[in-house]
Motif scaffolding. Sequence first.
Motif, PDB file in Angstrom:
ATOM      1  N   VAL A 327       0.852  -1.194   0.000  1.00  0.00           N
ATOM      2  CA  VAL A 327       0.000   0.000   0.000  1.00  0.00           C
ATOM      3  C   VAL A 327       0.883   1.237   0.000  1.00  0.00           C
ATOM      4  N   GLY A 328       0.699   2.068  -1.011  1.00  0.00           N
ATOM      5  CA  GLY A 328       1.410   3.350  -1.083  1.00  0.00           C
ATOM      6  C   GLY A 328       0.437   4.485  -0.854  1.00  0.00           C
ATOM      7  N   ARG A 329       0.935   5.689  -0.964  1.00  0.00           N
ATOM      8  CA  ARG A 329       0.062   6.853  -0.759  1.00  0.00           C
ATOM      9  C   ARG A 329       0.209   7.825  -1.915  1.00  0.00           C
ATOM     10  N   LEU A 330      -0.920   8.256  -2.437  1.00  0.00           N
ATOM     11  CA  LEU A 330      -0.894   9.269  -3.485  1.00  0.00           C
ATOM     12  C   LEU A 330      -1.377  10.595  -2.906  1.00  0.00           C
ATOM     13  N   SER A 331      -0.568  11.633  -3.106  1.00  0.00           N
ATOM     14  CA  SER A 331      -0.910  12.983  -2.651  1.00  0.00           C
ATOM     15  C   SER A 331      -0.449  13.963  -3.723  1.00  0.00           C
ATOM     16  N   ARG A 332      -0.664  15.224  -3.448  1.00  0.00           N
ATOM     17  CA  ARG A 332       0.001  16.246  -4.260  1.00  0.00           C
ATOM     18  C   ARG A 332       1.131  16.753  -3.355  1.00  0.00           C
ATOM     19  N   THR A 333       1.053  18.002  -2.851  1.00  0.00           N
ATOM     20  CA  THR A 333       2.094  18.449  -1.937  1.00  0.00           C
ATOM     21  C   THR A 333       2.018  17.625  -0.653  1.00  0.00           C
ATOM     22  N   PRO A 334       3.101  16.977  -0.244  1.00  0.00           N
ATOM     23  CA  PRO A 334       3.014  16.127   0.956  1.00  0.00           C
ATOM     24  C   PRO A 334       2.569  16.921   2.194  1.00  0.00           C
ATOM     25  N   HIS A 335       1.800  16.244   3.049  1.00  0.00           N
ATOM     26  CA  HIS A 335       1.248  16.880   4.255  1.00  0.00           C
ATOM     27  C   HIS A 335       2.384  17.458   5.114  1.00  0.00           C
ATOM     28  N   GLY A 336       2.074  18.551   5.767  1.00  0.00           N
ATOM     29  CA  GLY A 336       3.049  19.131   6.679  1.00  0.00           C
ATOM     30  C   GLY A 336       4.125  19.964   5.999  1.00  0.00           C
ATOM     31  N   THR A 337       4.137  19.967   4.650  1.00  0.00           N
ATOM     32  CA  THR A 337       5.196  20.726   3.970  1.00  0.00           C
ATOM     33  C   THR A 337       4.667  22.011   3.338  1.00  0.00           C
ATOM     34  N   PHE A 338       3.393  22.347   3.624  1.00  0.00           N
ATOM     35  CA  PHE A 338       2.849  23.618   3.133  1.00  0.00           C
ATOM     36  C   PHE A 338       2.220  24.347   4.315  1.00  0.00           C
ATOM     37  N   PRO A 339       2.337  25.660   4.341  1.00  0.00           N
ATOM     38  CA  PRO A 339       1.900  26.393   5.537  1.00  0.00           C
ATOM     39  C   PRO A 339       0.416  26.277   5.828  1.00  0.00           C
ATOM     40  N   GLU A 340      -0.389  26.051   4.787  1.00  0.00           N
ATOM     41  CA  GLU A 340      -1.842  25.980   4.993  1.00  0.00           C
ATOM     42  C   GLU A 340      -2.279  24.692   5.700  1.00  0.00           C
ATOM     43  N   TYR A 341      -1.376  23.716   5.777  1.00  0.00           N
ATOM     44  CA  TYR A 341      -1.677  22.410   6.375  1.00  0.00           C
ATOM     45  C   TYR A 341      -2.248  22.583   7.784  1.00  0.00           C
ATOM     46  N   HIS A 342      -3.388  21.945   8.045  1.00  0.00           N
ATOM     47  CA  HIS A 342      -4.040  21.980   9.353  1.00  0.00           C
ATOM     48  C   HIS A 342      -4.338  23.398   9.851  1.00  0.00           C
ATOM     49  N   THR A 343      -4.789  24.226   8.913  1.00  0.00           N
ATOM     50  CA  THR A 343      -5.249  25.570   9.289  1.00  0.00           C
ATOM     51  C   THR A 343      -6.507  25.903   8.476  1.00  0.00           C
ATOM     52  N   SER A 344      -7.134  27.015   8.860  1.00  0.00           N
ATOM     53  CA  SER A 344      -8.325  27.469   8.136  1.00  0.00           C
ATOM     54  C   SER A 344      -8.000  27.888   6.704  1.00  0.00           C
ATOM     55  N   ALA A 345      -6.712  28.019   6.374  1.00  0.00           N
ATOM     56  CA  ALA A 345      -6.356  28.378   4.994  1.00  0.00           C
ATOM     57  C   ALA A 345      -6.439  27.176   4.056  1.00  0.00           C
ATOM     58  N   ASP A 346      -6.595  25.967   4.609  1.00  0.00           N
ATOM     59  CA  ASP A 346      -6.894  24.797   3.769  1.00  0.00           C
ATOM     60  C   ASP A 346      -8.396  24.818   3.507  1.00  0.00           C
ATOM     61  N   ASP A 347      -8.796  25.802   2.697  1.00  0.00           N
ATOM     62  CA  ASP A 347     -10.226  25.995   2.444  1.00  0.00           C
ATOM     63  C   ASP A 347     -10.528  25.739   0.968  1.00  0.00           C
ATOM     64  N   LEU A 348     -11.700  26.149   0.525  1.00  0.00           N
ATOM     65  CA  LEU A 348     -12.107  25.846  -0.851  1.00  0.00           C
ATOM     66  C   LEU A 348     -11.261  26.591  -1.884  1.00  0.00           C
ATOM     67  N   ASN A 349     -10.568  27.651  -1.464  1.00  0.00           N
ATOM     68  CA  ASN A 349      -9.674  28.356  -2.395  1.00  0.00           C
ATOM     69  C   ASN A 349      -8.323  27.658  -2.536  1.00  0.00           C
ATOM     70  N   PHE A 350      -8.036  26.764  -1.604  1.00  0.00           N
ATOM     71  CA  PHE A 350      -6.738  26.087  -1.616  1.00  0.00           C
ATOM     72  C   PHE A 350      -6.726  24.911  -2.595  1.00  0.00           C
ATOM     73  N   ILE A 351      -7.913  24.506  -3.032  1.00  0.00           N
ATOM     74  CA  ILE A 351      -8.002  23.369  -3.964  1.00  0.00           C
ATOM     75  C   ILE A 351      -8.619  23.849  -5.272  1.00  0.00           C
ATOM     76  N   SER A 352      -8.434  23.055  -6.327  1.00  0.00           N
ATOM     77  CA  SER A 352      -9.015  23.446  -7.614  1.00  0.00           C
ATOM     78  C   SER A 352      -9.621  22.244  -8.313  1.00  0.00           C
ATOM     79  N   PRO A 353     -10.676  22.480  -9.116  1.00  0.00           N
ATOM     80  CA  PRO A 353     -11.261  21.393  -9.907  1.00  0.00           C
ATOM     81  C   PRO A 353     -10.218  20.751 -10.819  1.00  0.00           C
ATOM     82  N   GLN A 354      -9.323  21.583 -11.345  1.00  0.00           N
ATOM     83  CA  GLN A 354      -8.308  21.061 -12.276  1.00  0.00           C
ATOM     84  C   GLN A 354      -7.401  20.042 -11.587  1.00  0.00           C
ATOM     85  N   ALA A 355      -6.923  20.400 -10.383  1.00  0.00           N
ATOM     86  CA  ALA A 355      -6.041  19.482  -9.649  1.00  0.00           C
ATOM     87  C   ALA A 355      -6.793  18.205  -9.274  1.00  0.00           C
ATOM     88  N   LEU A 356      -8.051  18.339  -8.880  1.00  0.00           N
ATOM     89  CA  LEU A 356      -8.843  17.155  -8.518  1.00  0.00           C
ATOM     90  C   LEU A 356      -9.005  16.242  -9.731  1.00  0.00           C
TER      91      LEU A 356
END
Length: 465
Positions: A327-356
Amino acid sequence: MTSLTDKTVIAATHAQMNTAPVFDRVDPALLGQQMYALIAELYPICRSITGNGVRETLKGLQHFVPLRLQEVPTGTRVFDWTVPPEWNIRDAYVKNSRGQRVVDFRKSNLHVLNYSVPVHEKMRLAELKPHLFTLSEHPDWIPYRTSYYKRNWGFCLSHKDLLALPDDEYEVCIDASLENGHLTYGEVYLPGTTTDEILISAHTCHPSLANDNLSGVTIACFLARYISNRPRRYSYRFLFIPGTIGAITWLCLNESTVPRIKHGLVLAGLGDFGPLSYKKSRRGDTEIDQVAAHVLRQFGPKSQTLEFSPYGYDERQYCSPGFNLAVGRLSRTPHGTFPEYHTSADDLNFISPQALGESFSACASILSILERNRTYLNTNPKCEPQLGERGLYRLMGGSTDHNTKEMAMLWVLNLSDGTHTLLDIAEHAQLSFDSVYGAAAPLKEQGLLKDVFKGSPSNMVEEKL
Ligand code: ZN
């Protein structure tokens, strides 16, 4: 704030999915928009590792897939852990002496330390402060904090708002319950022509965070929908579980099923703008590790493959030494390596339909190669077979495309000695899997290749290539 107020988007998306049964006819851009819409629907729900927020989220997914809700009672021993009391929250606030809510759960569910014990008291700011959590380096963001296994209560708020709090007498209320109940998880099982399984796992325990949690949940849900509409060799098990305790619970209660899992992916953090990243299984040389690395190379030079480490999401449990699953893991930017991680800035503006949409394509490509990867034996191994006589050689002049097809055919014949898979051949010849797979089909039709079955007897199902 904890209800799906508008079912319209879900119903409309559901109807569209029904008319798109195979991936080849699915438009990743359209799917990306549909997934984004579902995330927007689920985003306001206050989830945790247990409780009604998880149930409501899973019920939202049932509009798309035949998901079964499983309830495991509080107190159930699962390996070295115990299923905790169920947490539910109705309201929470800090009011100043004029009765104004200066911290308000109704504005953001991140304001409450997740799993807070109930409290209703009056206190001065100095007494309250040890229960307040902020992020001074990002003074406008609310941090996301939890206290699952240590009884505590608290509030999270922006550092700017903390600095604006005068000394005062505050009314502190967390209207929550922490009682015997259940841990709830969702499971979708899609049988294939063999009982060998591919496991897809996503965590469901985060409240209003878009990338961490909801992107993985939504892509897993749409993948299940997509897989359910097409023929498949493998059986598929999709788990929608609270992080850590959910995976531990499932593994403990389903240990007899575990040997069927031949490949697996943990999906997490797949909606942000960063490049795709794949974290290898603990074993590091399994088929899914090879397939994922092959697929990610097609998604640009910035995509990366990372070595296993015992930190991260639920791959920690699936890859614990007693299971050691592929079992491996697929992500984009790995968790904990972006400032928005585990904050209110991980909101709907932080993601995009294109990336999904792109992340969905990567998942579907990985599964598609796993489904088609085979090992063959050349039935005419002494010198090259006469391809021209069989109508397989130089049929259409010397176009580049045709040359590639011929090269792929020669590679397949040469390396099909019973030890190389089609993906091994593609990697060795530096060709795409699809071109090697496409070359093998007519060779097999002409009787020049025969299947070499590997693995469990359940996998020995003769199929048309
Ligand atoms: Zn997280």
